[in-house]
Write an enzyme that holds these catalytic residues in place. Structure first.
Site, PDB file in Angstrom:
ATOM      1  N   VAL A  11       0.018   1.460  55.391  1.00  0.00           N
ATOM      2  CA  VAL A  11       1.371   2.701  55.434  1.00  0.00           C
ATOM      3  C   VAL A  11       0.440   4.178  54.334  1.00  0.00           C
ATOM      4  O   VAL A  11       0.308   4.953  54.064  1.00  0.00           O
ATOM      5  CB  VAL A  11       2.136   2.347  54.112  1.00  0.00           C
ATOM      6  N   PHE A 152       9.243   5.463  58.033  1.00  0.00           N
ATOM      7  CA  PHE A 152       9.402   4.964  59.649  1.00  0.00           C
ATOM      8  C   PHE A 152       8.627   5.300  60.204  1.00  0.00           C
ATOM      9  O   PHE A 152       7.892   5.895  62.139  1.00  0.00           O
ATOM     10  CB  PHE A 152      10.356   5.582  60.035  1.00  0.00           C
ATOM     11  N   ASN A 211      15.933  -0.774  59.875  1.00  0.00           N
ATOM     12  CA  ASN A 211      15.177  -1.756  60.860  1.00  0.00           C
ATOM     13  C   ASN A 211      15.870  -2.700  60.973  1.00  0.00           C
ATOM     14  O   ASN A 211      15.435  -3.207  61.849  1.00  0.00           O
ATOM     15  CB  ASN A 211      14.031  -2.021  59.877  1.00  0.00           C
ATOM     16  N   LEU A 253      15.639  -1.312  73.352  1.00  0.00           N
ATOM     17  CA  LEU A 253      16.872  -2.201  74.672  1.00  0.00           C
ATOM     18  C   LEU A 253      15.474  -2.953  75.784  1.00  0.00           C
ATOM     19  O   LEU A 253      16.123  -3.224  76.280  1.00  0.00           O
ATOM     20  CB  LEU A 253      17.494  -1.615  75.658  1.00  0.00           C
ATOM     21  N   CYS A 263       7.186  -6.308  59.486  1.00  0.00           N
ATOM     22  CA  CYS A 263       8.480  -5.119  58.813  1.00  0.00           C
ATOM     23  C   CYS A 263      10.047  -6.462  58.911  1.00  0.00           C
ATOM     24  O   CYS A 263      10.251  -6.464  58.032  1.00  0.00           O
ATOM     25  CB  CYS A 263       8.543  -4.034  59.469  1.00  0.00           C
ATOM     26  N   LYS A 266      10.888  -9.941  57.538  1.00  0.00           N
ATOM     27  CA  LYS A 266      10.489  -9.500  56.504  1.00  0.00           C
ATOM     28  C   LYS A 266      11.812  -8.332  55.427  1.00  0.00           C
ATOM     29  O   LYS A 266      12.346  -9.149  55.265  1.00  0.00           O
ATOM     30  CB  LYS A 266       9.206  -8.982  55.899  1.00  0.00           C
TER      31      LYS A 266
HETATM   32  C1  UGA Z   1       8.351  -0.905  62.525  1.00  0.00           C
HETATM   33  C2  UGA Z   1       9.956  -0.080  62.725  1.00  0.00           C
HETATM   34  O1  UGA Z   1      10.487   0.487  63.922  1.00  0.00           O
HETATM   35  C3  UGA Z   1       9.356   0.879  61.842  1.00  0.00           C
HETATM   36  O2  UGA Z   1      10.607   2.442  62.579  1.00  0.00           O
HETATM   37  C4  UGA Z   1       9.447   0.373  60.449  1.00  0.00           C
HETATM   38  O3  UGA Z   1       8.453   1.354  59.685  1.00  0.00           O
HETATM   39  C5  UGA Z   1       8.063  -0.315  60.289  1.00  0.00           C
HETATM   40  O4  UGA Z   1       8.835  -1.344  61.406  1.00  0.00           O
HETATM   41  C6  UGA Z   1       8.094  -1.076  59.135  1.00  0.00           C
HETATM   42  O5  UGA Z   1       9.528  -1.176  58.594  1.00  0.00           O
HETATM   43  O6  UGA Z   1       6.822  -0.620  58.265  1.00  0.00           O
HETATM   44  P1  UGA Z   1       7.340  -2.240  63.630  1.00  0.00           P
HETATM   45  O7  UGA Z   1       7.221  -3.635  62.952  1.00  0.00           O
HETATM   46  O8  UGA Z   1       5.592  -1.739  64.259  1.00  0.00           O
HETATM   47  O9  UGA Z   1       7.597  -0.986  63.078  1.00  0.00           O
HETATM   48  O10 UGA Z   1       7.395  -1.999  65.186  1.00  0.00           O
HETATM   49  P2  UGA Z   1       8.397  -2.169  65.972  1.00  0.00           P
HETATM   50  O11 UGA Z   1       7.365  -1.158  67.367  1.00  0.00           O
HETATM   51  O12 UGA Z   1       9.212  -1.597  66.023  1.00  0.00           O
HETATM   52  O13 UGA Z   1       8.784  -3.546  66.883  1.00  0.00           O
HETATM   53  C7  UGA Z   1       9.122  -4.442  66.286  1.00  0.00           C
HETATM   54  C8  UGA Z   1       9.483  -6.089  66.820  1.00  0.00           C
HETATM   55  O14 UGA Z   1      10.759  -5.664  68.235  1.00  0.00           O
HETATM   56  C9  UGA Z   1       7.958  -6.546  68.235  1.00  0.00           C
HETATM   57  O15 UGA Z   1       7.834  -7.290  67.972  1.00  0.00           O
HETATM   58  C10 UGA Z   1       8.582  -5.763  69.512  1.00  0.00           C
HETATM   59  O16 UGA Z   1       8.037  -6.782  71.131  1.00  0.00           O
HETATM   60  C11 UGA Z   1      10.073  -6.041  69.537  1.00  0.00           C
HETATM   61  N1  UGA Z   1      10.648  -5.506  70.343  1.00  0.00           N
HETATM   62  C12 UGA Z   1      10.795  -3.537  70.285  1.00  0.00           C
HETATM   63  C13 UGA Z   1      11.427  -5.828  71.288  1.00  0.00           C
HETATM   64  O17 UGA Z   1      11.412  -6.770  71.653  1.00  0.00           O
HETATM   65  N2  UGA Z   1      12.040  -5.254  72.227  1.00  0.00           N
HETATM   66  C14 UGA Z   1      11.670  -3.398  71.870  1.00  0.00           C
HETATM   67  O18 UGA Z   1      12.459  -3.371  72.678  1.00  0.00           O
HETATM   68  C15 UGA Z   1      11.697  -3.084  70.676  1.00  0.00           C
END
Ligand code: UGA
Length: 458
Positions: A11, A152, A211, A253, A263, A266
């Site tokens: 970050v 974010f 989140n 989705l 993130c 946690k």
């Molecule tokens: C997430 C949030 O999207 C950010 O906005 C936030 O700032 C960040 O956490 C944080 O708190 O620092 P991130 O952890 O990088 O970001 O990852 P995401 O892209 O959100 O994906 C999270 C998980 O959800 C992954 O395992 C991904 O594979 C899964 N996911 C995501 C799905 O299974 N389906 C989806 O449609 C989207």
């Protein structure tokens, strides 16, 4: 403005480099001398697309620098951002904010003229009050304002998320802090980024609520995927069909093996604990956490079922290990739960990941790492796709089928079109599309034909 960032982690680095990009003068401080030394010569401690170039450009332009010396960097700053980690406390799941408290104390002793102290780390509601109290206790004379400004940033697209955000959230307790934060983000709001100014506790809660809501969305579609498999519906079309409703929205989705990363798991735990402590348990969040935990076991059963009821003695090629593509981050990755269970069930695993293998190797000591997707699949009894890297989407599936012992592809991310996979000679099993319903289909089975509605929609 002159900005100091405390913490050269994910970050802190992204925030610092992006604020420098928007024209501010930024110093990033970290007590880890090796990390700072590396950054000074352009070596990134994390993998994030575009970060190296942004750091080199802004540092080259003289707007970004690195130091281990906090006091002078704070004394000179108009705003100091706290960007240190807040991992879950092993004992109870609460966020551990001892790092934030320690930095607040250090900042206090170095403050000179009026300074904004901005918390960007994800912190429980009320942490801003604690930061203020710590600074005030050490320096009753200091002129400062504590602000909440949650991040974010999605790993992999963090720079775009920072420079073209859906919104910027700022929590302040006094007007001059709000005005300064508006000035700080003026380069982004001028381009249309909405600025939400609220009080500090609200800003802190917005981060957790956002989140958790995204994680709820994923959990919901994963459960709908299970139902799709039973009733002969197609979850990809369900996602599209509901996501086009602007009240629902198409993002987050995608059904899969469950959410992971540093993130969501946690932050949901921390929000759950905060809510329980205040006597207002968030049952939807608690349920989503439990459903997501159980999801990994469902994936193992799905793989075993597709492999004919047992994986004992079978070689499985695993494509993708990281919690999502475009990162080398293994934190709370589904692979960390799924693979050990498959190994316990007797499988031999060969894995390939475009960026995560160095981090994965010590966490998955019984998994052999391959040099490419094809070498992982050579002679394998099945391939299991866990992370949807673009590199995998471009694979020649006919060639893949050709090198495998049994041409079976279990796709936990719905990366491929079932008809194309079938034409390539693969038996294709995916999520929420009914292609692994009871009574296993024979090799080469035309999966799309199982779902006439899918044909009509596509
Ligand atoms: C997430 C949030 O999207 C950010 O906005 C936030 O700032 C960040 O956490 C944080 O708190 O620092 P991130 O952890 O990088 O970001 O990852 P995401 O892209 O959100 O994906 C999270 C998980 O959800 C992954 O395992 C991904 O594979 C899964 N996911 C995501 C799905 O299974 N389906 C989806 O449609 C989207």
């Amino acid at each position: 403005m002159r900005i100091t960032i405390v913490g050269a982690g994910y970050v802190g680095l992204v925030t610092g480099a992006c604020l420098a990009e928007t024209g501010h003068e930024v110093v990033i401080v970290d007590r880890d001398a090796e990390r700072i030394g590396g950054l000074k010569i352009g070596r990134m401690p994390i993998y994030e697309a575009g970060l190296e170039r942004l750091v080199s450009n802004t540092a080259g332009a003289g707007r970004l620098s690195f130091t281990t010396d906090l006091a002078p960097a704070v004394a000179d700053a108009d705003a100091v951002f706290i960007c240190v980690g807040t991992p879950p406390r092993p004992a109870d799941g609460h966020a551990d904010i001892s790092g934030v408290h320690a930095v607040a104390g250090e900042i206090a002793t170095a403050l000179c003229a009026f300074t904004l102290v901005v918390t960007k780390s994800t912190v429980p509601v009320g942490t801003g009050d604690e930061v203020e109290a710590i600074i005030r206790a050490r320096r009753p004379d200091a002129d400062f304002a504590v602000v909440s400004n949650p991040e974010f940033l999605r790993e992999g697209v963090a720079i775009a998320d920072f420079l073209a955000p859906d919104r910027i959230v700022v929590g302040v307790e006094e007007e001059r802090a709000g005005a300064l934060m508006a000035a700080l983000y003026a380069p982004l709001t001028a381009k249309g980024a909405p600025l939400v100014v609220t009080n500090r506790r609200t800003a802190e809660l917005i981060k957790y609520a956002a989140n958790s809501f995204l994680a709820l969305k994923i959990t919901y579609i994963n459960e709908i995927a299970n139902l799709c498999e039973e009733v002969g519906a197609d979850v990809v079309d369900v996602s599209r069909g509901i996501g086009l409703d602007s009240r629902i929205g198409a993002k987050f989705l995608k059904a899969g093996p469950g959410f992971g990363g540093s993130c969501f798991p946690k932050d949901m735990l921390a929000l759950m604990k905060t809510a329980q402590d205040h006597g207002v348990p968030l049952r939807s969040v608690e349920t989503a956490v439990a459903v997501n935990d159980a999801r990994k076991g469902e994936m193992v059963r799905k793989i075993v079922r597709a492999a004919g009821g047992s994986v004992a003695g079978k070689t499985l090629a695993v494509l993708g290990l990281t919690f999502k593509p475009d990162t080398d981050d293994m934190r709370s990755a589904a692979s960390l739960v799924i693979l050990p269970r498959l190994i316990k069930a007797g499988a031999v695993i060969r894995a390939y990941d475009p960026a995560g293998m160095a981090n994965a190797a010590p966490l998955l000591p019984d998994v052999a790492m391959a040099t490419s997707a094809f070498s992982a699949c050579e002679g394998a009894d099945a391939a299991v796709l866990i992370t949807e890297w673009d590199e995998f989407a471009r694979l020649d599936l006919s060639q893949l089928a050709g090198v495998m012992k049994t041409p079976l592809l279990i796709d936990l991310r719905n990366l491929f079109d079932p008809a194309i996979a079938a034409r390539a000679g693969l038996r294709y099993v995916s999520i929420g599309r009914g292609d692994d319903a009871a009574g296993l289909p024979p090799a080469g089975f035309e999966t799309a034909a199982r779902s006439p509605r899918r044909l009509a929609l596509s």
